[in-house]
Design a protein around this motif. Structure first.
Motif, PDB file in Angstrom:
ATOM      1  N   ARG A  34      22.627 -43.016  46.119  1.00 51.38           N
ATOM      2  CA  ARG A  34      23.717 -42.074  46.393  1.00 51.38           C
ATOM      3  C   ARG A  34      25.055 -42.655  45.936  1.00 51.38           C
ATOM      4  NH1 ARG A  34      25.120 -38.646  51.867  1.00 51.38           N
ATOM      5  NH2 ARG A  34      27.178 -37.967  51.211  1.00 51.38           N
ATOM      6  N   VAL A  35      25.293 -43.929  46.227  1.00 55.44           N
ATOM      7  CA  VAL A  35      26.532 -44.576  45.780  1.00 55.44           C
ATOM      8  C   VAL A  35      26.595 -44.563  44.255  1.00 55.44           C
ATOM      9  CG1 VAL A  35      27.794 -46.750  45.729  1.00 55.44           C
ATOM     10  CG2 VAL A  35      26.728 -45.991  47.845  1.00 55.44           C
ATOM     11  N   HIS A  75      22.308 -36.891  49.846  1.00 55.50           N
ATOM     12  CA  HIS A  75      23.231 -35.762  49.812  1.00 55.50           C
ATOM     13  C   HIS A  75      22.612 -34.542  50.493  1.00 55.50           C
ATOM     14  CE1 HIS A  75      24.955 -38.146  46.414  1.00 55.50           C
ATOM     15  NE2 HIS A  75      26.084 -37.665  46.890  1.00 55.50           N
ATOM     16  N   ALA A  78      15.996 -45.976  53.592  1.00 52.21           N
ATOM     17  CA  ALA A  78      17.411 -45.618  53.633  1.00 52.21           C
ATOM     18  C   ALA A  78      18.225 -46.482  52.670  1.00 52.21           C
ATOM     19  CB  ALA A  78      17.950 -45.764  55.059  1.00 52.21           C
ATOM     20  N   LEU A  79      17.821 -47.739  52.487  1.00 53.32           N
ATOM     21  CA  LEU A  79      18.528 -48.634  51.564  1.00 53.32           C
ATOM     22  C   LEU A  79      18.468 -48.111  50.135  1.00 53.32           C
ATOM     23  CD1 LEU A  79      19.886 -51.407  50.863  1.00 53.32           C
ATOM     24  CD2 LEU A  79      17.546 -52.284  50.588  1.00 53.32           C
ATOM     25  N   HIS A  87      20.493 -44.861  49.875  1.00 53.98           N
ATOM     26  CA  HIS A  87      21.930 -45.119  49.979  1.00 53.98           C
ATOM     27  C   HIS A  87      22.483 -45.675  48.672  1.00 53.98           C
ATOM     28  CE1 HIS A  87      25.787 -46.492  51.528  1.00 53.98           C
ATOM     29  NE2 HIS A  87      25.509 -47.687  51.041  1.00 53.98           N
ATOM     30  N   ASN A  88      21.792 -46.640  48.087  1.00 60.64           N
ATOM     31  CA  ASN A  88      22.276 -47.231  46.838  1.00 60.64           C
ATOM     32  C   ASN A  88      22.243 -46.234  45.697  1.00 60.64           C
ATOM     33  OD1 ASN A  88      22.736 -50.407  47.011  1.00 60.64           O
ATOM     34  ND2 ASN A  88      21.074 -49.883  48.396  1.00 60.64           N
ATOM     35  N   GLN A 128      19.096 -38.680  56.275  1.00 59.08           N
ATOM     36  CA  GLN A 128      20.523 -38.634  56.565  1.00 59.08           C
ATOM     37  C   GLN A 128      21.357 -39.369  55.533  1.00 59.08           C
ATOM     38  OE1 GLN A 128      20.761 -40.130  60.584  1.00 59.08           O
ATOM     39  NE2 GLN A 128      20.379 -38.113  61.479  1.00 59.08           N
ATOM     40  N   GLU A 129      20.773 -40.273  54.774  1.00 60.12           N
ATOM     41  CA  GLU A 129      21.516 -41.000  53.748  1.00 60.12           C
ATOM     42  C   GLU A 129      21.696 -40.177  52.480  1.00 60.12           C
ATOM     43  OE1 GLU A 129      23.158 -43.675  53.460  1.00 60.12           O
ATOM     44  OE2 GLU A 129      22.788 -44.655  55.370  1.00 60.12           O
ATOM     45  N   THR A 141      21.502 -36.700  45.338  1.00 63.27           N
ATOM     46  CA  THR A 141      20.209 -37.213  45.778  1.00 63.27           C
ATOM     47  C   THR A 141      19.620 -36.270  46.818  1.00 63.27           C
ATOM     48  OG1 THR A 141      21.303 -38.563  47.468  1.00 63.27           O
ATOM     49  CG2 THR A 141      20.847 -39.605  45.344  1.00 63.27           C
TER      50      THR A 141
END
Length: 307
Positions: free
Chosen positions: A78-79, A136, A71-72, A75-76, A133-134, A119
């Motif tokens: 996606r940001v 898109h 997830a990390l 998430h990064n 879930q993290e 993503t």
């Protein structure tokens, strides 16, 4: 027996030839394990450099990582795709932000794929839920490990090989349908209500409606919304075999935003809708169809039905 040492010149020549071969044919990949990711997580600058390296490669393999580490990474990324700069930030991202703040309409009339990346995460087990879930778009595989991933995902498939058809075929169809539906909906509203505006010039802007209530309702439901809904649900511009044989058709349509941009919206919705409303309303008005001084309410609704 000792091997002879290569000279610096031969070293340079060999390195140059290897680099040229790699750049010409080979694909680049990065392999990282869970322990390394744990260390990278402690230092945001190193994590940002790792993400920058990953975007330059064709693939990044994360081996023996925990669900939180999956997830990390997602998430990064996606940001980063959303125009952010990850944990620490890069100079290129900050410069883009400053340029957008100075001119917020800079990307209004042009489309840049680098600013609209998304993503996708796909998994088949409960340990993939956080990663799914993290992202898109999350895709779950309903298989031997149960339905936990499928229930937490946006889409569910039975086997991993179905991902190709989900993206190339149904992904393109969905983009075409949604784009056509949105364009058609705004167009019909534009063409319909501008006629009301034109009619106000004949009524002294009294607020009188050109259309009778039942006529207005039937236009918005049966006459105009059904064609848009049918296209938005059943449209298939190309056959699945063609889309699978030529994957570049997906790239040219969805990621390039071929059907839904601001210039297309202004031309196909605003301009054409405005012109069609002028033609539909001014021709009956110019023909003096039931628009005399002794015009009654029935004459008005007869004229509106023609419009």
């Amino acid at each position: 027996m000792k091997q002879p040492l290569l000279s610096s010149e031969s070293d340079t020549a060999a390195g140059t030839s290897v680099e040229s071969k790699l750049s010409a044919s080979a694909s680049l990949a990065v392999v990282v394990d869970g322990e390394t990711l744990a260390e990278l997580e402690k230092y945001p600058e190193l994590l940002h450099m790792f993400l920058s390296l990953g975007t330059l490669c064709d693939a990044v393999v994360c081996s023996r990582v925990s669900p939180a580490q999956k997830a990390l990474v997602v998430h990064n990324m996606r940001v980063r795709c959303e125009g952010g700069s990850g944990s620490q930030g890069g100079e290129d991202q900050q410069s883009k932000k400053r340029a957008k703040s100075r001119n917020p309409l800079s990307n209004l009339l042009r489309h840049n794929n680098d600013d609209f990346m998304v993503t996708l995460a796909i998994g088949d087990g409960g340990n993939d839920i956080a990663m799914i879930q993290e992202a898109h778009v999350g895709i779950g595989i309903a298989g031997q490990e149960g339905l936990q991933a499928s229930r937490a995902a946006d889409f569910s498939i039975a086997q991993f090989r179905f991902l190709q058809k989900l993206l190339l075929v149904h992904g393109r169809w969905s983009y075409v349908r949604v784009s056509t539906f949105v364009m058609g909906t705004f167009y019909k509203c534009m063409a319909f209500y501008v006629t009301q505006l034109i009619y106000q010039f004949y009524t002294g802007f009294s607020g009188t409606s050109l259309f009778e209530s039942w006529t207005l309702s039937m236009y918005n439901t049966l006459f105009s919304i059904l064609p848009v809904l049918v296209v938005g649900i059943f449209e298939q511009d190309l056959q699945p075999e063609t889309l699978l044989a030529y994957p570049e058709l997906y790239k040219d349509m969805g990621p390039a935003n071929h059907l839904f941009t601001v210039p297309l919206f202004l031309r196909k919705v605003v301009l054409i809708g405005f012109l069609h409303s002028i033609v539909a309303s001014l021709f009956p008005f110019a023909a003096r169809l039931n628009l005399g001084n002794d015009m009654t309410t029935n004459d008005q609704y007869t004229n509106s039905l023609v419009v």
